[in-house]
Scaffold this motif. Structure first.
Motif, PDB file in Angstrom:
ATOM      1  N   ALA A 106       0.842  -1.206   0.000  1.00  0.00           N
ATOM      2  CA  ALA A 106       0.000   0.000   0.000  1.00  0.00           C
ATOM      3  C   ALA A 106       0.877   1.256   0.000  1.00  0.00           C
ATOM      4  O   ALA A 106       0.600   2.232  -0.713  1.00  0.00           O
ATOM      5  CB  ALA A 106      -0.918  -0.008   1.221  1.00  0.00           C
ATOM      6  N   ALA A 107       1.964   1.201   0.767  1.00  0.00           N
ATOM      7  CA  ALA A 107       2.875   2.361   0.823  1.00  0.00           C
ATOM      8  C   ALA A 107       3.535   2.585  -0.538  1.00  0.00           C
ATOM      9  O   ALA A 107       3.662   3.727  -1.004  1.00  0.00           O
ATOM     10  CB  ALA A 107       3.935   2.138   1.899  1.00  0.00           C
ATOM     11  N   LEU A 108       3.932   1.489  -1.190  1.00  0.00           N
ATOM     12  CA  LEU A 108       4.606   1.630  -2.489  1.00  0.00           C
ATOM     13  C   LEU A 108       3.633   2.130  -3.546  1.00  0.00           C
ATOM     14  O   LEU A 108       3.987   2.966  -4.389  1.00  0.00           O
ATOM     15  CB  LEU A 108       5.206   0.289  -2.913  1.00  0.00           C
ATOM     16  N   GLU A 109       2.405   1.633  -3.463  1.00  0.00           N
ATOM     17  CA  GLU A 109       1.401   2.065  -4.436  1.00  0.00           C
ATOM     18  C   GLU A 109       1.123   3.560  -4.267  1.00  0.00           C
ATOM     19  O   GLU A 109       1.018   4.302  -5.233  1.00  0.00           O
ATOM     20  CB  GLU A 109       0.130   1.263  -4.207  1.00  0.00           C
ATOM     21  N   LYS A 110       1.027   3.972  -3.007  1.00  0.00           N
ATOM     22  CA  LYS A 110       0.733   5.376  -2.729  1.00  0.00           C
ATOM     23  C   LYS A 110       1.872   6.286  -3.202  1.00  0.00           C
ATOM     24  O   LYS A 110       1.644   7.429  -3.578  1.00  0.00           O
ATOM     25  CB  LYS A 110       0.513   5.557  -1.221  1.00  0.00           C
ATOM     26  N   ALA A 111       3.084   5.732  -3.166  1.00  0.00           N
ATOM     27  CA  ALA A 111       4.235   6.542  -3.605  1.00  0.00           C
ATOM     28  C   ALA A 111       4.089   6.892  -5.087  1.00  0.00           C
ATOM     29  O   ALA A 111       4.523   7.948  -5.531  1.00  0.00           O
ATOM     30  CB  ALA A 111       5.536   5.795  -3.343  1.00  0.00           C
ATOM     31  N   GLY A 112       3.492   5.989  -5.845  1.00  0.00           N
ATOM     32  CA  GLY A 112       3.196   6.272  -7.258  1.00  0.00           C
ATOM     33  C   GLY A 112       4.434   6.333  -8.140  1.00  0.00           C
ATOM     34  O   GLY A 112       5.438   6.948  -7.782  1.00  0.00           O
ATOM     35  N   GLY A 113       4.366   5.678  -9.290  1.00  0.00           N
ATOM     36  CA  GLY A 113       5.453   5.766 -10.267  1.00  0.00           C
ATOM     37  C   GLY A 113       6.740   5.084  -9.854  1.00  0.00           C
ATOM     38  O   GLY A 113       7.781   5.259 -10.487  1.00  0.00           O
ATOM     39  N   ILE A 114       6.694   4.312  -8.772  1.00  0.00           N
ATOM     40  CA  ILE A 114       7.909   3.630  -8.312  1.00  0.00           C
ATOM     41  C   ILE A 114       7.879   2.198  -8.833  1.00  0.00           C
ATOM     42  O   ILE A 114       6.900   1.482  -8.631  1.00  0.00           O
ATOM     43  CB  ILE A 114       7.955   3.602  -6.758  1.00  0.00           C
ATOM     44  N   GLU A 115       8.940   1.811  -9.506  1.00  0.00           N
ATOM     45  CA  GLU A 115       8.968   0.439 -10.027  1.00  0.00           C
ATOM     46  C   GLU A 115      10.217  -0.276  -9.547  1.00  0.00           C
ATOM     47  O   GLU A 115      11.193  -0.418 -10.284  1.00  0.00           O
ATOM     48  CB  GLU A 115       8.905   0.466 -11.550  1.00  0.00           C
TER      49      GLU A 115
END
Ligand SMILES: Cc1cc2nc3c(=O)[nH]c(=O)nc-3n(C[C@H](O)[C@H](O)[C@H](O)COP(=O)(O)O)c2cc1C
Length: 173
Positions: A106-115
């Protein structure tokens, strides 16, 4: 000259920092140079070939300094290979790991644009002596799997696309 790999950590009580340092040792053992520092101290990613970012999870949220790092450096990270990890689960059960994994995702998704090229959740550690009431009543636990951490670190050079120069051994004449 910047090191090959920047390893940054966001840790409240030190257990994530120890994991970050252990990952650094493993990468140096693979012939890469590393710099290990607190995520909040890092101002510039210039010159690094890859970044490893780790943070602990508290109350369902990945450490704010880890989230802040992703936000602050989002432009540079768009063109740098990134690996991320979180410390969390207090018990070695699939349910605990699943819960922490969801929180981390959830934290990574919220960060957005992080792959990130590599993502890991490791069991955590709680030392009640390092907390005030009421958390100083929690049982002392440490389920950090050092072998698993080391094994994950060994996958990073390939996962991050870093070529490791073969070791040259001197052969006696
Ligand atoms: C008060 C408290 C709340 C915590 N909340 C969570 C949580 O919501 N999810 C999780 O996965 N881990 C949670 N943890 C476990 C920590 O992430 C774990 O202990 C970690 O190793 C702490 O890292 P640090 O020593 O680097 O701060 C919590 C620990 C404490 C003491």
């Amino acid at each position: 000259m910047a090191a090959d790999v920047l390893i940054v950590y966001a840790s409240k009580r030190g257990s994530t920092e120890q994991v970050a340092r252990r990952i650094g040792e493993a990468l140096r053992g693979q012939g890469l140079s590393t710099k290990v520092e607190e995520a909040s101290d890092c101002r510039d990613l210039a010159g690094y070939r890859a970044v490893v970012l780790g943070g602990s999870i508290y109350f369902g949220r990945w450490h704010r300094d880890a989230r802040g790092f992703l936000h602050r450096h989002r432009t540079a990270l768009a063109s740098l290979p990134l690996a991320v990890f979180a410390l969390g689960p207090g018990k070695n059960t699939p349910e605990d790991f699943e819960e922490s994994r969801k929180q981390f995702e959830a934290a990574l998704e919220k960060a957005g644009g992080i792959e990130p090229r590599a993502v890991a959740v490791f069991g955590g550690a709680v030392d009640p002596e390092k907390f005030r009431f009421p958390f100083n009543r929690m049982p002392k636990t440490d389920i950090r799997d050092w072998e698993g951490i080391h094994s994950w670190a060994l996958t990073l050079p390939a996962g991050l696309g870093l070529e490791v120069a073969p070791r040259t051994e001197s052969v006696p004449a």
